[in-house]
Design a protein around this motif. Sequence first.
Motif, PDB file in Angstrom:
ATOM      1  N   ARG A  24      -7.438   6.768   2.375  1.00  0.00           N
ATOM      2  CA  ARG A  24      -7.966   5.820   3.352  1.00  0.00           C
ATOM      3  C   ARG A  24      -7.972   4.430   2.732  1.00  0.00           C
ATOM      4  NH1 ARG A  24     -12.985   6.353   3.809  1.00  0.00           N
ATOM      5  NH2 ARG A  24     -13.183   7.700   1.989  1.00  0.00           N
ATOM      6  N   SER A  25      -7.904   3.417   3.579  1.00  0.00           N
ATOM      7  CA  SER A  25      -7.734   2.059   3.062  1.00  0.00           C
ATOM      8  C   SER A  25      -8.947   1.558   2.289  1.00  0.00           C
ATOM      9  CB  SER A  25      -7.412   1.097   4.212  1.00  0.00           C
ATOM     10  OG  SER A  25      -8.407   1.150   5.227  1.00  0.00           O
ATOM     11  N   GLY A  26     -10.089   2.215   2.421  1.00  0.00           N
ATOM     12  CA  GLY A  26     -11.248   1.827   1.626  1.00  0.00           C
ATOM     13  C   GLY A  26     -11.152   2.259   0.180  1.00  0.00           C
ATOM     14  N   ASN A  27     -10.135   3.068  -0.146  1.00  0.00           N
ATOM     15  CA  ASN A  27      -9.975   3.576  -1.507  1.00  0.00           C
ATOM     16  C   ASN A  27      -8.850   2.872  -2.256  1.00  0.00           C
ATOM     17  OD1 ASN A  27     -12.069   5.416  -1.292  1.00  0.00           O
ATOM     18  ND2 ASN A  27     -10.746   7.028  -0.487  1.00  0.00           N
TER      19      ASN A  27
ATOM     20  N   LEU B 200       0.396   9.502   2.992  1.00  0.00           N
ATOM     21  CA  LEU B 200       0.712   8.469   3.978  1.00  0.00           C
ATOM     22  C   LEU B 200       0.022   8.755   5.309  1.00  0.00           C
ATOM     23  CD1 LEU B 200       4.494   7.897   3.196  1.00  0.00           C
ATOM     24  CD2 LEU B 200       2.531   6.529   2.456  1.00  0.00           C
ATOM     25  N   ALA B 201      -0.143  10.035   5.635  1.00  0.00           N
ATOM     26  CA  ALA B 201      -0.869  10.389   6.859  1.00  0.00           C
ATOM     27  C   ALA B 201      -2.321   9.929   6.778  1.00  0.00           C
ATOM     28  CB  ALA B 201      -0.803  11.899   7.089  1.00  0.00           C
ATOM     29  N   TRP B 202      -2.939  10.072   5.609  1.00  0.00           N
ATOM     30  CA  TRP B 202      -4.313   9.591   5.426  1.00  0.00           C
ATOM     31  C   TRP B 202      -4.405   8.097   5.734  1.00  0.00           C
ATOM     32  CZ3 TRP B 202      -9.106  11.540   4.400  1.00  0.00           C
ATOM     33  CH2 TRP B 202      -9.207  12.877   4.012  1.00  0.00           C
ATOM     34  N   LEU B 203      -3.405   7.340   5.322  1.00  0.00           N
ATOM     35  CA  LEU B 203      -3.427   5.895   5.551  1.00  0.00           C
ATOM     36  C   LEU B 203      -3.138   5.563   7.010  1.00  0.00           C
ATOM     37  CD1 LEU B 203      -3.645   3.019   4.425  1.00  0.00           C
ATOM     38  CD2 LEU B 203      -1.201   3.136   3.866  1.00  0.00           C
ATOM     39  N   ILE B 204      -2.073   6.123   7.561  1.00  0.00           N
ATOM     40  CA  ILE B 204      -1.694   5.831   8.947  1.00  0.00           C
ATOM     41  C   ILE B 204      -2.816   6.216   9.910  1.00  0.00           C
ATOM     42  CG2 ILE B 204      -0.079   6.430  10.804  1.00  0.00           C
ATOM     43  CD1 ILE B 204       1.997   6.987   8.559  1.00  0.00           C
TER      44      ILE B 204
ATOM     45  N   ALA C 240       0.830  -1.208   0.000  1.00  0.00           N
ATOM     46  CA  ALA C 240       0.000   0.000   0.000  1.00  0.00           C
ATOM     47  C   ALA C 240       0.862   1.255   0.000  1.00  0.00           C
ATOM     48  CB  ALA C 240      -0.929  -0.008   1.213  1.00  0.00           C
ATOM     49  N   VAL C 241       1.882   1.275   0.858  1.00  0.00           N
ATOM     50  CA  VAL C 241       2.791   2.425   0.922  1.00  0.00           C
ATOM     51  C   VAL C 241       3.583   2.548  -0.377  1.00  0.00           C
ATOM     52  CG1 VAL C 241       4.839   3.360   2.072  1.00  0.00           C
ATOM     53  CG2 VAL C 241       2.969   2.392   3.429  1.00  0.00           C
ATOM     54  N   GLU C 242       4.103   1.434  -0.844  1.00  0.00           N
ATOM     55  CA  GLU C 242       4.894   1.442  -2.074  1.00  0.00           C
ATOM     56  C   GLU C 242       4.074   1.967  -3.248  1.00  0.00           C
ATOM     57  OE1 GLU C 242       7.912  -1.690  -4.181  1.00  0.00           O
ATOM     58  OE2 GLU C 242       5.876  -2.400  -3.782  1.00  0.00           O
TER      59      GLU C 242
ATOM     60  N   SER D  23      -0.657  -7.307  -4.118  1.00  0.00           N
ATOM     61  CA  SER D  23      -0.316  -5.990  -4.651  1.00  0.00           C
ATOM     62  C   SER D  23      -1.515  -5.065  -4.462  1.00  0.00           C
ATOM     63  CB  SER D  23       0.069  -6.075  -6.125  1.00  0.00           C
ATOM     64  OG  SER D  23      -1.043  -6.465  -6.911  1.00  0.00           O
ATOM     65  N   VAL D  24      -1.240  -3.768  -4.343  1.00  0.00           N
ATOM     66  CA  VAL D  24      -2.277  -2.786  -4.027  1.00  0.00           C
ATOM     67  C   VAL D  24      -2.372  -1.756  -5.141  1.00  0.00           C
ATOM     68  CG1 VAL D  24      -2.957  -0.946  -2.426  1.00  0.00           C
ATOM     69  CG2 VAL D  24      -2.031  -3.094  -1.537  1.00  0.00           C
ATOM     70  N   LYS D  25      -3.598  -1.413  -5.501  1.00  0.00           N
ATOM     71  CA  LYS D  25      -3.850  -0.330  -6.445  1.00  0.00           C
ATOM     72  C   LYS D  25      -4.850   0.628  -5.817  1.00  0.00           C
ATOM     73  CE  LYS D  25      -2.880  -3.036 -10.610  1.00  0.00           C
ATOM     74  NZ  LYS D  25      -3.282  -3.342 -11.998  1.00  0.00           N
TER      75      LYS D  25
END
Length: 348
Positions: free
Chosen positions: A189-192, A218-222, A116-118, A200-202
């Motif tokens: 956010r992880s729902g997006n 990254l702040a949105w995710l953390i 996700a970060v990558e 793998s994440v898109k």
Amino acid sequence: MTSSEPNDRIDHLTRLAEDFFGERVTHVSTPGGTDRASIRVTLESRSVIATLRPNFRRTHLEAYILKILESECDCAPKFMGLRENVLFQSDLGGNRLNTAIWKAGQADRASIAFSAVEAILRIQKAANRVGLRDALPILGANDDWVENLVHAIDTMESISHGRSITLNRAELCQKIVTRPRSFVKWDCRSGNAAVSNSNSVKWFDFEYAGVRHGAEDLAWLIADEAWPINPEVMEKIILDCLPSEDRSAADTYLDYLWLYTSFHCIQRIKLIMKEVVKRGWLSKSRIRKFDDAGVHPEFAYNLCKVGEYAAYRNRETALLARDFADGQRFFLSIMRDGLAARGAIAAE
């Protein structure tokens, strides 16, 4: 919205899809609910996402970004067409990141979080390389936006001893102001995002994209209240993904990341407290299924835990860290009061 409007909109999107692709639609679903902008349209030969946003300018912005990114990066949907302010984009599948990482075991969680970060950083790098950094609007650039972000500290007074209300807000505003240096997707956010079978994440939903520091994504995710990876682990993952040749640059990047994350946590807590007044506490399963605001005391507790870690990373926000610690006790007390058993807090 009247009861007939969602069906009218779905019928409209269905007809447009059949006309655009020249195929019959065999099935339509609404993954995020009928009030969301996007629906999944299954045609005879493929499945696509049809997006009709209330603001057509955001639809066109998203289409523009996806068209440019598709030849540079495989971490976003493919642009498939635009017709009557409806965006057609490739279907990334129904395995959303917020659900996938919650169901995964510990080893897979770390792998998914890394992906996700990558993917975020790869999207930013590709967008900057092809000039989107110079073509998109700068986000959070005016004084009112920055002041609203910082002055939301007042929210913490209702769940803590309110030590942070004495912080030097003018100084914090100056630190939040940043040179626009990178493309940002926004709303990471992880729902997006969607996860493939290989983990793998898109990422999808680019309608709010613009230019700012870059760490905001990254702040949105953390600081996604439903994100189950603790901030210590996230920091290690981020360091592994950042260029390793310049450690001082990485340290400077992390300083801003944790500063911004502190205030983003407050924004999410503020949203949760507003929504619980309107709707009451929601179940965690419902929140994940519909990518809803995390209106559950456990999710609010998670935000306070992330906020404490983030705020301690900067001298200027140390008092805020103590208020986040108070906030954890506040939301724990709600859970311990037995409200779940009485139905005030929906169970899992």
